[in-house]
Design an enzyme around this catalytic site. Structure first.
Site, PDB file in Angstrom:
ATOM      1  N   HIS A 283       0.757  -5.096 -10.358  1.00  0.00           N
ATOM      2  CA  HIS A 283       0.019  -5.385  -9.119  1.00  0.00           C
ATOM      3  C   HIS A 283      -1.154  -4.421  -8.963  1.00  0.00           C
ATOM      4  CE1 HIS A 283      -0.077  -6.309  -4.629  1.00  0.00           C
ATOM      5  NE2 HIS A 283      -0.837  -5.238  -4.738  1.00  0.00           N
ATOM      6  N   GLU A 284      -0.885  -3.130  -9.112  1.00  0.00           N
ATOM      7  CA  GLU A 284      -1.938  -2.125  -8.931  1.00  0.00           C
ATOM      8  C   GLU A 284      -2.937  -2.137 -10.091  1.00  0.00           C
ATOM      9  OE1 GLU A 284      -2.293  -0.952  -6.076  1.00  0.00           O
ATOM     10  OE2 GLU A 284      -0.315  -1.499  -5.331  1.00  0.00           O
TER      11      GLU A 284
ATOM     12  N   HIS B 221      -5.572  -4.759  -9.694  1.00  0.00           N
ATOM     13  CA  HIS B 221      -6.691  -4.401  -8.809  1.00  0.00           C
ATOM     14  C   HIS B 221      -7.814  -3.727  -9.603  1.00  0.00           C
ATOM     15  CE1 HIS B 221      -5.089  -5.521  -4.927  1.00  0.00           C
ATOM     16  NE2 HIS B 221      -3.975  -4.834  -5.136  1.00  0.00           N
TER      17      HIS B 221
END
Length: 164
Positions: A69-70, A73
């Site tokens: 998820h990170e 980004h």
């Protein structure tokens, strides 16, 4: 503890590089995050910060979902620039296409609330306990005054504290 997480970050980057057929600059990885957030991607610093407590308590899901998820980004930022939405189309494309994961915005980890100290202030009114936060108590110590709304007398620290 950080070895598995760092290894997972590297794996995520390798997956993205294979998918997009280009290289990506690796981020600095930090475990300096507290509170409710599991992870934070600092786009302009190319920095990933992770919550060590939540990682320790939820290691398997953290490695499977939070790390990609990170990383997604940072990958989205490097590919599409700074004008995209944090959990927008581009980020979702990376989550689904590269990592084959659902683009969940938030984690569902149990987060323990820390205990909070309240400073008890009183006025002449009966049953007049006013629990102040540490910040408000500090303001009083610097000279700020608070008045009771009923009797208009100043609230005075009783010397008592309460933990909530």
């Amino acid at each position: 503890m950080p070895d598995q997480l760092n290894s997972r970050v590297e794996t995520c980057y390798q997956q993205a590089e294979a998918f997009f057929k280009r290289t990506f600059k690796r981020p600095v990885v930090s475990f300096q995050l507290r509170g409710q957030k599991a992870g934070v991607a600092h786009l302009h610093e190319n920095l990933l910060r992770f919550n060590p407590q939540l990682y320790k308590e939820n290691a398997e899901d953290f490695l499977r979902q939070t790390v990609p998820h990170e990383v997604a980004h940072l990958i989205a930022h490097q590919l599409f620039g700074g004008s995209i939405q944090p959990h927008g189309e581009e980020w979702q494309l990376i989550m689904r296409g590269v990592y084959e994961l659902p683009p969940n915005r938030c984690h569902t980890y149990a987060v323990k609330r820390r205990s909070v100290i309240r400073y008890i202030y009183r006025c002449p009114c009966p049953d007049s306990d006013f629990p102040f936060t540490a910040q408000r108590h500090g303001m009083v110590r610097k000279g700020r005054r608070y008045l009771c709304r009923r009797c208009r007398e100043p609230l005075v620290f009783s010397g008592e504290t309460r933990t909530e």
